[in-house]
Enzyme design. Structure first.
Site, PDB file in Angstrom:
ATOM      1  N   TYR A 235       0.897  -1.324   0.013  1.00  0.00           N
ATOM      2  CA  TYR A 235      -0.141   0.002  -0.088  1.00  0.00           C
ATOM      3  C   TYR A 235       0.939   1.239   0.095  1.00  0.00           C
ATOM      4  CZ  TYR A 235      -4.583   2.110   0.020  1.00  0.00           C
ATOM      5  OH  TYR A 235      -5.719   3.016  -0.122  1.00  0.00           O
ATOM      6  N   VAL A 273     -11.589  -0.243   6.062  1.00  0.00           N
ATOM      7  CA  VAL A 273     -12.904  -0.692   6.009  1.00  0.00           C
ATOM      8  C   VAL A 273     -13.352  -1.609   4.904  1.00  0.00           C
ATOM      9  CG1 VAL A 273     -14.054   1.048   7.580  1.00  0.00           C
ATOM     10  CG2 VAL A 273     -14.010   1.314   5.198  1.00  0.00           C
ATOM     11  N   THR A 275     -14.948  -2.104   1.681  1.00  0.00           N
ATOM     12  CA  THR A 275     -15.283  -1.486   0.488  1.00  0.00           C
ATOM     13  C   THR A 275     -15.183  -2.259  -0.467  1.00  0.00           C
ATOM     14  OG1 THR A 275     -13.527  -0.133  -0.188  1.00  0.00           O
ATOM     15  CG2 THR A 275     -14.868   0.887   1.625  1.00  0.00           C
TER      16      THR A 275
END
Length: 400
Positions: A235, A273, A275
């Protein structure tokens, strides 16, 4: 028709209009039960307003601050025989509940990267709102057609500088597997920055400013995720991280522009979260399943609405904002609590196919995933006949 979930990979190809409406209502109820946002925004543009954090921002502004909202998104309506996208149903529900409260709510359907949608948005603000005092930028897209060159650019999820092998969770087969990714080429890095970096956010603010539709004191924020050490290779230190670092650069000139009129621009860091975007990142389902277990045990688990309502109340409009040394607003501090991260890291290599459900909250992850599409919502009768052809009364559809 009777609609049941059908999952393919990291997408659920069916959606439930009644479930999506109930999900929106749950988020509205959370905001109204937690009280108003003092000195909050009154006329708000949300770019990427139909799902996840963008939808939560629209709900928080409208029902926490009594704001009129204009939402921009790219969704598909349903027909009598085929469900539309969840974002379409979410937005239809939002407009319905906003109208019941006497709040202005209109939506623009189209490509937010395009000059056309920016112009339609400006025209609508001039006609209906005059000026906006908050612009939320919450786009997640795999590709972007550049408005100046016409070139369609794709984003890539790869490490930078070295190949990386890490543990992942195959959510279809429910097995732990090693995933290897080759490093991104410079072209792939540049493409990811072009799609997910700060250029389009800057183009939006420039266009709104030149058109004179930003109120004095207007604020803008773009949402980002930083993560912790365990996700950094893929990331923050990967191709997506390069795009996120570009946000940190672009915000400086946007801030200068708005500060000239008493305004401000901030990147806001939100927690991980479930998604549609995060479920496509190979290591995120395993990380989220572990994170949910630890944060639920410590009583600090939050979803999109808790995060964004807290961001607006405490930081964007609060007296003592959570700000880091880079000037970003932070709402991810509960996730990054060293005790939480240490527990996640300690369990990371111990998860097996056999203990997946005991050691992690994969069950909770799966529920959250299905809720994105209107399933697994309490009180919804999923055996009932529903009409998937739901209209959005205030829609301005630039796609037709």
């Amino acid at each position: 028709m009777i609609i049941k979930p059908r999952v393919r990979g990291f997408i659920c190809v069916t959606t439930h209009p009644v479930g999506c409406e109930a999900n929106v209502k749950e988020q509205i109820d959370y905001v109204t039960s937690h009280g108003p946002i003092a000195n909050g925004p009154k006329k708000v543009l949300v770019i990427g307003a139909s799902t996840g954090y963008g939808l939560a921002a629209r709900i928080s502004a409208a029902f926490g601050s009594g704001a009129d909202t204009l939402g921009v998104f790219f969704e598909r309506a349903g027909s009598e025989t085929k469900p539309g996208t969840a974002g379409w149903y979410n937005s239809a529900a939002f407009e319905k509940f906003a109208a019941e409260k006497g709040l202005y709510a209109r939506s623009i359907n189209g490509d937010a990267f395009s000059d056309k949608v920016k112009q339609v948005t400006i025209d609508t603000i001039k006609q209906d709102l005059g000026k906006v005092d908050l612009v939320v930028y919450s786009l997640a897209a795999p590709r972007r057609t550049h408005p100046k060159t016409g070139e369609t650019i794709s984003s890539t999820l790869k490490p930078v500088g070295k190949a990386v092998t890490f543990r992942g969770l195959d959510t279809d087969k429910e097995v732990i597997r090693e995933v290897s990714l080759e490093p991104a080429t410079q072209e792939e890095i540049d493409g990811t920055v072009a799609v997910m970096g700060g250029e389009d956010w800057q183009m939006w603010i420039d266009a709104l400013d030149e058109a004179g539709v930003l109120a004095d004191g207007a604020k803008t924020t773009a949402f980002t995720y930083l993560g912790e050490q365990i996700t950094h290779d893929i990331y923050w230190n990967g191709s997506i991280g390069e795009a996120k670092k570009d946000l940190d650069k672009k915000v400086l000139s946007i801030r200068d522009k708005l500060a000239a009129h008493g305004g401000d621009a901030r990147v806001s860091v939100l927690k991980a979260v479930v998604t549609q975007a995060s479920s496509a990142i190979p290591m995120m389902p395993l990380y989220l399943s572990l994170l949910f277990k630890v944060m639920k045990e410590t009583g600090t688990h939050e979803g999109c609405i808790e995060q964004v309502y807290g961001l607006l109340k405490d930081s964007l409009y609060g007296a003592t904002p959570h700000v880091d040394e880079e000037g970003r607003l932070r709402a991810d501090y509960k996730e990054l609590d060293p005790q939480v991260q240490d527990k996640v890291v300690a369990m990371w290599d111990k998860v097996t196919n056999e203990n997946l459900y005991e050691m992690t909250d994969f069950a909770g992850y799966k529920t959250e995933f299905l809720r994105l599409f209107g399933f697994e919502i309490a009180g919804v009768d999923y055996d009932a006949d529903v009409n998937p052809d739901v209209k959005i009364p205030g829609i301005i559809d630039t796609t037709v």
